[in-house]
Enzyme design. Sequence first.
Site, PDB file in Angstrom:
ATOM      1  CG  HIS A 423      37.212  43.866  42.134  1.00 19.65           C
ATOM      2  ND1 HIS A 423      37.981  44.161  41.014  1.00 19.65           N
ATOM      3  CD2 HIS A 423      36.254  43.008  41.728  1.00 19.65           C
ATOM      4  CE1 HIS A 423      37.482  43.506  39.986  1.00 19.65           C
ATOM      5  NE2 HIS A 423      36.435  42.812  40.379  1.00 19.65           N
ATOM      6  CB  CYS A 754      68.959  23.774  62.461  1.00 17.89           C
ATOM      7  SG  CYS A 754      70.144  24.568  63.543  1.00 17.89           S
TER       8      CYS A 754
END
Length: 805
Positions: A423, A754
């Site tokens: 919840h 990279c």
Amino acid sequence: MSEKLFVRWFDDIRLADIPAVGGKTASLGELRALLGAQVPDGFALTAAAYRSALAVAGVEGELRRLLDNLDHRDVPLLAERAAAARRIVYDATGSAELRRRIVAAYRTLEERCGKGVAVAVRSSATAEDLPTASFAGQHESFLHVRGPADVVEACRRCFASIFTDRAIVYRVEHGFDHFKVALSVGVMKMVRSDLAASGVIFTLDTESGFREVVFITGSWGLGENIVQGKVDPDEFYVHKPTFRQGYRAVLSRSLGGKEARLVYARGHGAASTRNLKTRKSERERFCLADAEVLELADCAIRIEDHYSRLAGHPTPMDVEWAKDGDDGRLYIVQARPETVASQRTADAFEIYALKGAGRVLATGRAVGEKIASGVVRVVSEARDLSAFLPGEVLVAETTTPDWEPVMKTAKAIVTSRGGRTCHAAIVARELGVPAVVGAKQALAALHTGTVVTVSCAEGETANVYAGELPFEVTRVPVVGLPPPRTEIMVNLGNPERAYHTAMLPNDGVGLARMEFVISEHIGIYPMALATPEKVASKTARAEIARRVRNYARPTDFFVEKLSEGIGTIAAAFYPKPVIVRLSDFKTNEYASLVGGAGFEPREDNPMLGFRGAARYAHPAYAQGFALECAALARVRGEMGLTNLKIMVPFCRRVAEGEEVIRAMAGHGLKRGENGLEIYVMCEIPNNVIAIDAFAELFDGFSIGSNDLTQLTLGVNRDSEIVAFDFDERDPGMLEMLRLAVTGAKRNRRHVGICGEAPANYPEIARFLAGLGIDSISVNAASLLRTMTAVYEAEQQRANASLAAQ
């Protein structure tokens, strides 16, 4: 009123019957038509039965007097009026006529399913489970109800729950008229999951909204424990695109604590369940076998496809499942459109990043990917909510639907129990506030009045830090970014960030760092798993035994964890290319892994020592390398993620590259087979000098600007005293970049970079774009400025070319 207007059987219900039986029960009828006996039998008391009961009793005027002009923010008044309204409905639904019809339907269900069949009695509002309003948790449900008298009682209490405090507030805040919403009650044969397991499935990733996976949670016993956040469930992911292609593999899994098992008690009705503490053996094993995970994934994909066809657009689903301990079968007990992650719309992604360090007070599962600071308020029970102040950090064991008005004002939420579908997680996700669930230390470590920083931006694991830490938020536009010709890829090591990062504008992953998965998700030295008899440390042996206890062989642990980490990244970006770099730890870094100290040599300069390609065929690490290859072969083979490319780091010589290629082929990774491409890092001057020879061995190059700068300029990048000399913009370094790009293109090989140099220095991005580099790969937070810089460079180059003509 005819029998059919009062009672409808699941076999006769379809989605078109929502006005009659509500969204929840209409969905059960639709599911039973789709999946057959995999959905339990049952019947519905219709909304017409509810309305008729109220009309016969003549109570609408009394209800209106209670609810019209009610200030739902006045909590005491709300509680008083809601309780009065529930009493009215309860009394109105106790007529002899309605009782007779309920008992008759239950007797028929007994004929179908057995004398005294236990049932689940669940509310189903006629405005429930709609695409934009779930109504989940607003009304009551009752489990393990047995016998006609108890079924009647449970149905009446369900009808009355239309006026729970939380349901009244929900309708007001969502603009629903109390008297245009009616309640139907579904009565369904109970699946004996108290003897087995149950859980929830989402056909997307609930944190990021990424839609190409099925996310399955499960725990022992009845499923209410997961929804209420009383247990930390097991979690599984399955990749939809490759599943549709026929591959059958669990993409990743996470073992939950499963602290309790909700079972049936001796009584009946609402008090018919109780929690038992789970045994250690149950906590340490998954509640589902792989075959069962895949069966549930198949059901979920079929359900999503079916509902998407009915809706005319993609419809991610929220599905509840249960396993029957008597017959061993899996059942689907509910499905509804997912209404939080799938409804998010934004013109930009926000990337949160901590900019300070602090003492970690508690850790748990991350809900969302944000960061927030605030004053702690510990709430031990509902009556403590009245002291909660807007903007505080709510800390509790669990939360319930009645807490939602307060939760809406919280800066962040921390619970000591629960998983990512409890919840607290559902509400936090809907509200867009960071939450940490399952933080076992929270109640002991966090105290009312102290300031903390809650960070969900570090992956699947969230941290609560002492004090207020600085952080930054980077906004990356979803649309409107300039589309450069050069591919802009991302660098990524953490699989827990893969789904979110994949939703950013990108052309794939230019560098997936294997080291992160090994260090954070495995933590054990590969050779210690391949040759456990050589581990000298008793402490290390004990720790290794603890981590691999559920695996047939120690090496299976490594292969599974590494393949799931790399596979998650490849799946997130599928079918875009994902270039994974083989392990590039230095000796001192390998030695820090569990069991590694007894294997690794001590080196004065590990940066230039036994690292990268030199290790892979060497007797000191060959068996460890075989495990890396087995994991990558599993990603490409069993998982079907053939978008994965492999990159060899720190390859000093051509002969060394040839040896690695041979070793990989011997481990099932043959270049060219099943489209496999093998790249090499271009990070050593010799890679540039001998680029023609390296191009004969490899399919592409990725320039590692950090190491190439270090070795070109002779600067130890780890040394603070000479750090000022480390500069990718040095003319000599720019010449190295030029030679690397032009050399690769001369050999018709893919070439990218990279490192972070193009992001840190726009002039380098412009320089590389001018050379015609194929791809630039940067960290996610650098995507926007890199795309902009490259696009501008390409435009300048195009304009200059036109002017020259």
